[in-house]
Design a protein around this motif. Structure first.
Motif, PDB file in Angstrom:
ATOM      1  N   PHE A  75      24.490  47.554  40.900  1.00 33.75           N
ATOM      2  CA  PHE A  75      23.566  48.250  40.011  1.00 33.75           C
ATOM      3  C   PHE A  75      22.159  48.041  40.552  1.00 33.75           C
ATOM      4  O   PHE A  75      21.662  46.922  40.595  1.00 33.75           O
ATOM      5  N   TYR A  76      21.523  49.132  41.011  1.00 33.49           N
ATOM      6  CA  TYR A  76      20.167  49.078  41.561  1.00 33.49           C
ATOM      7  C   TYR A  76      19.183  49.517  40.480  1.00 33.49           C
ATOM      8  O   TYR A  76      19.400  50.535  39.820  1.00 33.49           O
ATOM      9  N   GLY A  77      18.109  48.748  40.327  1.00 35.11           N
ATOM     10  CA  GLY A  77      17.137  49.105  39.313  1.00 35.11           C
ATOM     11  C   GLY A  77      15.791  48.467  39.572  1.00 35.11           C
ATOM     12  O   GLY A  77      15.563  47.851  40.616  1.00 35.11           O
ATOM     13  N   ALA A  78      14.908  48.637  38.609  1.00 39.32           N
ATOM     14  CA  ALA A  78      13.567  48.049  38.664  1.00 39.32           C
ATOM     15  C   ALA A  78      13.263  47.453  37.293  1.00 39.32           C
ATOM     16  O   ALA A  78      13.635  48.032  36.264  1.00 39.32           O
ATOM     17  N   LYS A 100      26.512  42.884  39.436  1.00 44.31           N
ATOM     18  CA  LYS A 100      25.714  42.660  40.650  1.00 44.31           C
ATOM     19  C   LYS A 100      24.482  43.541  40.542  1.00 44.31           C
ATOM     20  O   LYS A 100      24.516  44.734  40.848  1.00 44.31           O
ATOM     21  N   TYR A 101      23.382  42.950  40.046  1.00 49.82           N
ATOM     22  CA  TYR A 101      22.136  43.683  39.864  1.00 49.82           C
ATOM     23  C   TYR A 101      21.226  43.447  41.055  1.00 49.82           C
ATOM     24  O   TYR A 101      21.014  42.308  41.471  1.00 49.82           O
ATOM     25  N   ILE A 102      20.684  44.530  41.599  1.00 48.24           N
ATOM     26  CA  ILE A 102      19.771  44.447  42.738  1.00 48.24           C
ATOM     27  C   ILE A 102      18.425  45.001  42.302  1.00 48.24           C
ATOM     28  O   ILE A 102      18.311  46.184  41.965  1.00 48.24           O
ATOM     29  N   GLU A 103      17.419  44.142  42.289  1.00 47.56           N
ATOM     30  CA  GLU A 103      16.058  44.513  41.914  1.00 47.56           C
ATOM     31  C   GLU A 103      15.387  45.197  43.095  1.00 47.56           C
ATOM     32  O   GLU A 103      15.293  44.620  44.181  1.00 47.56           O
ATOM     33  N   ARG A 114      14.777  46.000  50.438  1.00 51.45           N
ATOM     34  CA  ARG A 114      15.410  46.460  51.678  1.00 51.45           C
ATOM     35  C   ARG A 114      16.842  46.933  51.421  1.00 51.45           C
ATOM     36  O   ARG A 114      17.282  47.932  51.986  1.00 51.45           O
ATOM     37  N   LEU A 115      17.561  46.215  50.553  1.00 49.04           N
ATOM     38  CA  LEU A 115      18.927  46.649  50.214  1.00 49.04           C
ATOM     39  C   LEU A 115      18.909  48.010  49.523  1.00 49.04           C
ATOM     40  O   LEU A 115      19.783  48.842  49.756  1.00 49.04           O
ATOM     41  N   CYS A 116      17.906  48.233  48.703  1.00 47.81           N
ATOM     42  CA  CYS A 116      17.781  49.522  48.011  1.00 47.81           C
ATOM     43  C   CYS A 116      17.521  50.641  49.012  1.00 47.81           C
ATOM     44  O   CYS A 116      18.107  51.721  48.919  1.00 47.81           O
ATOM     45  N   GLN A 117      16.656  50.377  49.972  1.00 54.49           N
ATOM     46  CA  GLN A 117      16.373  51.372  51.006  1.00 54.49           C
ATOM     47  C   GLN A 117      17.601  51.629  51.861  1.00 54.49           C
ATOM     48  O   GLN A 117      17.921  52.776  52.174  1.00 54.49           O
ATOM     49  N   VAL A 121      18.781  54.418  47.849  1.00 50.78           N
ATOM     50  CA  VAL A 121      18.480  54.538  46.424  1.00 50.78           C
ATOM     51  C   VAL A 121      17.144  55.249  46.287  1.00 50.78           C
ATOM     52  O   VAL A 121      16.149  54.836  46.856  1.00 50.78           O
ATOM     53  N   ARG A 122      17.134  56.342  45.518  1.00 50.86           N
ATOM     54  CA  ARG A 122      15.926  57.146  45.348  1.00 50.86           C
ATOM     55  C   ARG A 122      15.433  57.188  43.908  1.00 50.86           C
ATOM     56  O   ARG A 122      14.332  57.661  43.648  1.00 50.86           O
TER      57      ARG A 122
END
Length: 157
Positions: A75-78, A100-103, A114-117, A121-122
């Motif tokens: 789960f990618y978020g901000a 598994k949350y990725i900030e 970097r993982l989001c890029q 992830v847009r």
């Protein structure tokens, strides 16, 4: 109280404008967005939109979260994203500890931009399930369907 409501409204408006700008310019990576705000303004907005998960989790939410962890869903978020907060609330506090949350914002807690890029992830929130990306807030029933989960589905929210 009025200040808090105003700041939350401002944060939602800025999120909408950021999302619209990204949609019009999909080739521009998140970190190079043309929307420019001072760091102090963003920090003020973030401080007033960041909140702990308030909802409680039931057995079904915890079981789904454990399944998503087992299949290595991400789960990618901000931290400032109101839609990400809504997605977290659907799981509840106990269940979300299994996700598994990725900030994606470098100013967030344990940031991994970097993982989001690398995952392309847009927008937020974005789920990566079984190698595919899914953007937006999903009901827990929809996440169960997408992931192939076959357990309890009497979700609270």
């Amino acid at each position: 109280m009025k200040t808090k409501i105003w700041l939350l409204s401002l944060a939602a408006t800025l999120t909408l404008f950021t999302t619209a700008a990204k949609a019009q310019q999909p080739e521009i990576p998140h970190s190079e967005s043309k929307i420019s705000l001072s760091t102090s303004n963003l920090d003020l907005i973030a401080a007033n939109t960041k909140s702990a998960i308030k909802n409680t989790s039931g057995k079904a939410e915890i079981a789904l979260a454990r399944y998503l962890k087992k299949i290595k869903a991400k789960f990618y978020g901000a931290f400032w994203c109101p839609y990400c907060a809504r997605q977290k609330e659907l799981f509840g506090k106990a269940a979300f500890t299994n996700i598994k949350y990725i900030e994606c914002d470098p100013r967030g807690e344990n940031p991994r931009p970097r993982l989001c890029q690398q995952a392309s992830v847009r927008s937020y929130p974005t789920w990566e399930i079984n190698g595919r990306l899914y953007t937006g807030v999903y009901s827990l029933n929809d996440l169960a369907n997408i992931s192939g989960y076959r357990g309890q589905r009497n979700f609270k929210y």
